[in-house]
Design a protein around this motif. Structure first.
Motif, mmCIF file in Angstrom:
data_model
loop_
_atom_site.group_PDB
_atom_site.id
_atom_site.type_symbol
_atom_site.label_atom_id
_atom_site.label_comp_id
_atom_site.label_asym_id
_atom_site.label_seq_id
_atom_site.Cartn_x
_atom_site.Cartn_y
_atom_site.Cartn_z
ATOM 1 N N ARG A 70 0.794 -1.228 0.000
ATOM 2 C CA ARG A 70 0.000 0.000 0.000
ATOM 3 C C ARG A 70 0.833 1.287 0.000
ATOM 4 O O ARG A 70 0.348 2.341 -0.406
ATOM 5 C CB ARG A 70 -0.949 0.015 1.191
ATOM 6 C CG ARG A 70 -0.268 -0.036 2.544
ATOM 7 C CD ARG A 70 -1.304 -0.171 3.666
ATOM 8 N NE ARG A 70 -0.701 -0.205 4.986
ATOM 9 C CZ ARG A 70 -0.201 -1.291 5.554
ATOM 10 N NH1 ARG A 70 -0.229 -2.444 4.896
ATOM 11 N NH2 ARG A 70 0.322 -1.239 6.765
ATOM 12 N N VAL A 73 1.022 3.047 -3.532
ATOM 13 C CA VAL A 73 -0.231 3.235 -4.279
ATOM 14 C C VAL A 73 -0.336 4.665 -4.806
ATOM 15 O O VAL A 73 0.005 5.628 -4.112
ATOM 16 C CB VAL A 73 -1.443 2.907 -3.381
ATOM 17 C CG1 VAL A 73 -2.751 3.323 -4.057
ATOM 18 C CG2 VAL A 73 -1.462 1.424 -3.058
ATOM 19 N N ARG A 75 -2.595 7.245 -5.109
ATOM 20 C CA ARG A 75 -3.906 7.574 -4.540
ATOM 21 C C ARG A 75 -4.671 8.605 -5.364
ATOM 22 O O ARG A 75 -5.900 8.552 -5.458
ATOM 23 C CB ARG A 75 -3.719 8.053 -3.104
ATOM 24 C CG ARG A 75 -3.249 6.941 -2.172
ATOM 25 C CD ARG A 75 -2.902 7.452 -0.780
ATOM 26 N NE ARG A 75 -2.569 6.348 0.122
ATOM 27 C CZ ARG A 75 -1.402 5.735 0.144
ATOM 28 N NH1 ARG A 75 -0.426 6.130 -0.676
ATOM 29 N NH2 ARG A 75 -1.162 4.731 0.980
ATOM 30 N N ARG A 76 -3.974 9.557 -5.952
ATOM 31 C CA ARG A 76 -4.654 10.595 -6.740
ATOM 32 C C ARG A 76 -5.376 9.980 -7.942
ATOM 33 O O ARG A 76 -6.495 10.380 -8.271
ATOM 34 C CB ARG A 76 -3.639 11.646 -7.192
ATOM 35 C CG ARG A 76 -4.261 12.824 -7.928
ATOM 36 C CD ARG A 76 -3.267 13.962 -8.083
ATOM 37 N NE ARG A 76 -3.851 15.097 -8.770
ATOM 38 C CZ ARG A 76 -3.717 15.336 -10.072
ATOM 39 N NH1 ARG A 76 -2.978 14.503 -10.812
ATOM 40 N NH2 ARG A 76 -4.272 16.384 -10.635
ATOM 41 N N LEU A 78 -6.412 6.881 -8.146
ATOM 42 C CA LEU A 78 -7.508 6.050 -7.648
ATOM 43 C C LEU A 78 -8.777 6.864 -7.430
ATOM 44 O O LEU A 78 -9.880 6.399 -7.706
ATOM 45 C CB LEU A 78 -7.103 5.385 -6.327
ATOM 46 C CG LEU A 78 -6.306 4.086 -6.397
ATOM 47 C CD1 LEU A 78 -5.984 3.601 -4.988
ATOM 48 C CD2 LEU A 78 -7.064 3.023 -7.172
ATOM 49 N N THR A 172 -0.657 -0.370 -7.058
ATOM 50 C CA THR A 172 -1.968 0.253 -7.269
ATOM 51 C C THR A 172 -2.988 -0.729 -7.812
ATOM 52 O O THR A 172 -4.173 -0.662 -7.462
ATOM 53 C CB THR A 172 -1.838 1.463 -8.212
ATOM 54 O OG1 THR A 172 -0.847 2.359 -7.704
ATOM 55 C CG2 THR A 172 -3.156 2.210 -8.335
#
Length: 250
Positions: A70, A73, A75-76, A78, A172
């Motif tokens: 994690r 990852v 995140r943006r 996602l 990711t």
């Protein structure tokens, strides 16, 4: 599908081998299990049986990989993918229930072959994509993941276009699958696509999945990133050809 059909000798041999190979790929790259397994398992079982039971395996595999990786990852990306993936999954489940998915496999096979070739030639750099492109790509990927169980190459196409490194893609993709598999399982239950045979197949193949991921993780540690990228692209080409063969023989 009757449970007795699962006990045929060729199924008892081939199904575990296919699942093991698929999750070796998943352990190496963070995606690719459905790309390898679904086209091959569709030669053994009806597609409406394969997709629901295999998504259970993918859910368990995604959680085991996603939690461990994690930290890397994206995140943006996602945040823009997830809501549109949800819409795509809703539409895809409708198509899976009401249409004959085999008619669409040929088109998906062409896409997968194209993506695999471009991924090998560009060494995973991908085509530059704007952040907003996650909306249509997420919707399309959600739809194909529900109909075929295959959305990985579409999401990788987006992440590579956002200049993700192989490490970021590997981290990711399981996070994406954690969301899509839970959503698909819930909708498949509502649609009545789970049978006792499907649940038995998933339970029986869980240890095989775990062994495949463990093997893939150890192979990943001993391979250069560019080698991993070329293998991923080559596997996409092979899987796409398998889809085309499946479409031609249906």
């Amino acid at each position: 599908m009757p449970i007795d059909d699962l006990l045929q000798p060729h199924i008892l041999i081939l199904a575990p081998l296919i699942v093991f190979a698929a999750y070796v790929v998943f352990g190496i790259s963070g995606f690719g299990s459905t790309l390898i397994a679904v086209p091959l398992l569709a030669h053994l079982f009806p597609l409406k049986f394969v997709v629901p039971f295999f998504v259970i395996l993918d859910c368990v595999g995604a959680f085991s990989m996603g939690i461990r990786l994690r930290a890397d990852v994206m995140r943006r990306e996602l945040l823009v993918l997830l809501p549109f993936m949800a819409l795509g999954i809703l539409g895809g489940v409708y198509l899976l229930v009401h249409l004959q998915p085999e008619l669409l496999i040929g088109g998906l096979g062409l896409f997968v072959v194209f993506f695999g070739v471009s991924y090998v030639l560009k060494r995973g750099k991908g085509f530059p994509l704007p952040h907003w492109s996650g909306a249509p790509i997420g919707a399309f990927g959600g739809g194909t993941s529900a109909v075929f169980g295959i959305g990985g190459p579409i999401y990788v196409f987006f992440l590579a276009g956002r200049q993700a490194t192989p490490t970021q893609i590997r981290a990711t993709m399981p996070m994406i699958f954690m969301f899509t598999t839970l959503a698909r399982i819930a909708l498949f239950i509502v649609a009545g696509l789970y049978s006792p045979a499907a649940l038995l197949a998933a339970a029986a193949l869980l240890p095989v999945m775990g062994l495949g991921i463990w093997t893939g993780n150890h192979l990943h540690l001993n391979m250069a990133q560019q080698t991993i990228i070329r293998i991923m692209g080559g596997l996409l080409v092979i899987s796409g050809i398998s889809l085309l063969v499946r479409a031609a023989t249906t």
